[in-house]
Design a protein around this motif. Structure first.
Motif, PDB file in Angstrom:
ATOM      1  N   LEU A 168      38.792  24.679  75.627  1.00 27.60           N
ATOM      2  CA  LEU A 168      37.577  25.057  75.488  1.00 27.60           C
ATOM      3  C   LEU A 168      37.492  22.719  75.625  1.00 27.60           C
ATOM      4  N   GLY A 169      36.659  23.006  76.275  1.00 29.30           N
ATOM      5  CA  GLY A 169      35.721  21.769  76.919  1.00 29.30           C
ATOM      6  C   GLY A 169      35.395  20.984  75.058  1.00 29.30           C
ATOM      7  N   THR A 170      35.591  19.471  75.457  1.00 30.85           N
ATOM      8  CA  THR A 170      35.725  18.740  73.386  1.00 30.85           C
ATOM      9  C   THR A 170      33.683  18.571  73.256  1.00 30.85           C
ATOM     10  N   GLY A 171      32.763  19.295  73.744  1.00 29.90           N
ATOM     11  CA  GLY A 171      31.230  19.957  73.078  1.00 29.90           C
ATOM     12  C   GLY A 171      32.239  20.776  72.368  1.00 29.90           C
ATOM     13  N   ARG A 172      32.531  21.851  73.423  1.00 29.31           N
ATOM     14  CA  ARG A 172      32.567  23.115  72.579  1.00 29.31           C
ATOM     15  C   ARG A 172      33.206  22.982  71.571  1.00 29.31           C
ATOM     16  N   ARG A 173      34.187  22.523  71.562  1.00 28.93           N
ATOM     17  CA  ARG A 173      35.683  22.354  69.711  1.00 28.93           C
ATOM     18  C   ARG A 173      34.596  21.253  68.735  1.00 28.93           C
ATOM     19  N   LEU A 174      33.657  20.372  69.935  1.00 30.28           N
ATOM     20  CA  LEU A 174      33.299  19.840  68.441  1.00 30.28           C
ATOM     21  C   LEU A 174      32.145  20.454  67.726  1.00 30.28           C
ATOM     22  N   ALA A 175      31.697  21.221  68.613  1.00 28.00           N
ATOM     23  CA  ALA A 175      30.828  22.914  68.005  1.00 28.00           C
ATOM     24  C   ALA A 175      31.403  23.541  66.822  1.00 28.00           C
ATOM     25  N   LEU A 176      32.523  23.559  67.623  1.00 28.79           N
ATOM     26  CA  LEU A 176      33.038  25.035  66.234  1.00 28.79           C
ATOM     27  C   LEU A 176      33.834  23.926  65.392  1.00 28.79           C
ATOM     28  N   CYS A 177      34.380  23.011  65.631  1.00 26.75           N
ATOM     29  CA  CYS A 177      34.577  22.343  64.252  1.00 26.75           C
ATOM     30  C   CYS A 177      32.865  22.293  63.527  1.00 26.75           C
ATOM     31  N   TRP A 178      31.684  22.075  63.769  1.00 27.29           N
ATOM     32  CA  TRP A 178      30.767  22.469  62.969  1.00 27.29           C
ATOM     33  C   TRP A 178      30.565  23.550  62.199  1.00 27.29           C
ATOM     34  N   PHE A 179      30.832  24.442  63.144  1.00 30.97           N
ATOM     35  CA  PHE A 179      30.624  26.065  62.139  1.00 30.97           C
ATOM     36  C   PHE A 179      31.418  26.374  61.372  1.00 30.97           C
ATOM     37  N   SER A 180      32.626  25.423  61.177  1.00 30.54           N
ATOM     38  CA  SER A 180      33.745  25.185  60.772  1.00 30.54           C
ATOM     39  C   SER A 180      33.083  24.723  59.194  1.00 30.54           C
ATOM     40  N   VAL A 181      32.750  23.740  58.953  1.00 27.36           N
ATOM     41  CA  VAL A 181      32.357  22.704  57.906  1.00 27.36           C
ATOM     42  C   VAL A 181      31.270  23.532  57.352  1.00 27.36           C
ATOM     43  N   CYS A 182      30.404  24.698  58.223  1.00 26.20           N
ATOM     44  CA  CYS A 182      28.790  24.977  58.207  1.00 26.20           C
ATOM     45  C   CYS A 182      29.425  26.520  57.231  1.00 26.20           C
TER      46      CYS A 182
END
Length: 227
Positions: free
Chosen positions: A54-68
């Motif tokens: 996964l690219g950096t942007g996609r990994r950051l999005a998954l970090c976001w959904f994890s915190v959500c």
């Protein structure tokens, strides 16, 4: 209790049974940001080695959904279940909500809109956020559909959250206060407008590209059928 015995706005607010926190603001915020930080780090590491690259942007999005998933499911889930007990309760999560209520006192009076909105957020967007993380890690074909649904739901709820308070003149907070109004109320909630908006556009682009590809793949067969 008299209105002067609580820190919330408007000062005339009646909060029967209110008990002040025995935990400091520093303890509460340290807990919130430590757990969120640990989830961000864990999701970042997990997305780096599990599943497809996964690219950096996609990994950051998954970090976001994890915190959500944590905030919606645990913190907002607590409010959904125990909103009537929070003013008098000294459980850590109740004290977290009493601290946050200094920026929006609707939470300490179990405001009807807030209870309804947080209940939907906790039991819909919380589990779906976790499912979204799983879907991307496993490269499921429905992953962008989940991203779109969750992000749209978050954005809609947050717009209503701000708009309903705007309609009453931001009366449930000390307007202009650097911590309670600008950080608790404005900044922390604005994240759920900015980030979901970006993710909606991202999901739109991927889903539109997939539909375009599907339409083009059907064109030769349609022409052959006409011939």
């Amino acid at each position: 209790m008299e209105s002067a015995d609580h820190p919330y706005w408007p000062r005339s607010l009646s909060i029967p049974g209110y008990r002040p926190n025995d935990r400091s603001m520093a303890e509460i915020l340290t807990f919130l940001f430590s757990v969120s930080g640990a989830l961000l780090l864990g999701a970042w590491l997990l997305s780096g080695w599990a599943g497809p690259r996964l690219g950096t942007g996609r990994r950051l999005a998954l970090c976001w959904f994890s915190v959500c998933g944590f905030i919606h499911g645990v913190i907002e889930g607590w409010f959904s279940l125990f909103h009537l007990q929070i003013p008098a309760d000294q459980h850590f999560l109740s004290q977290l909500w009493k601290e946050y209520s200094k920026g929006d006192s609707r939470y300490v009076i179990a405001d009807n809109f807030t209870v309804c909105m947080e209940t939907i957020t906790a039991w819909a967007w919380g589990p779906l956020s976790v499912w979204t993380v799983y879907a991307f890690l496993q490269h499921k074909h429905y992953r962008f559909v989940l991203q779109l649904i969750v992000s749209l739901g978050q954005l809609y709820g947050d717009v209503l959250y701000f708009y309903t308070e705007y309609r009453v003149g931001f009366s449930h907070s000390e307007k202009g206060h650097p911590l309670y109004f600008w950080f608790y109320f404005v900044f922390m909630n604005a994240l759920w407008i900015v980030i979901p908006s970006l993710l909606i556009v991202d999901a739109w682009r991927h889903l539109a590209a997939a539909q375009s590809h599907a339409d083009k793949s059907k064109e030769p067969r349609q022409r052959s059928h006409i011939d």
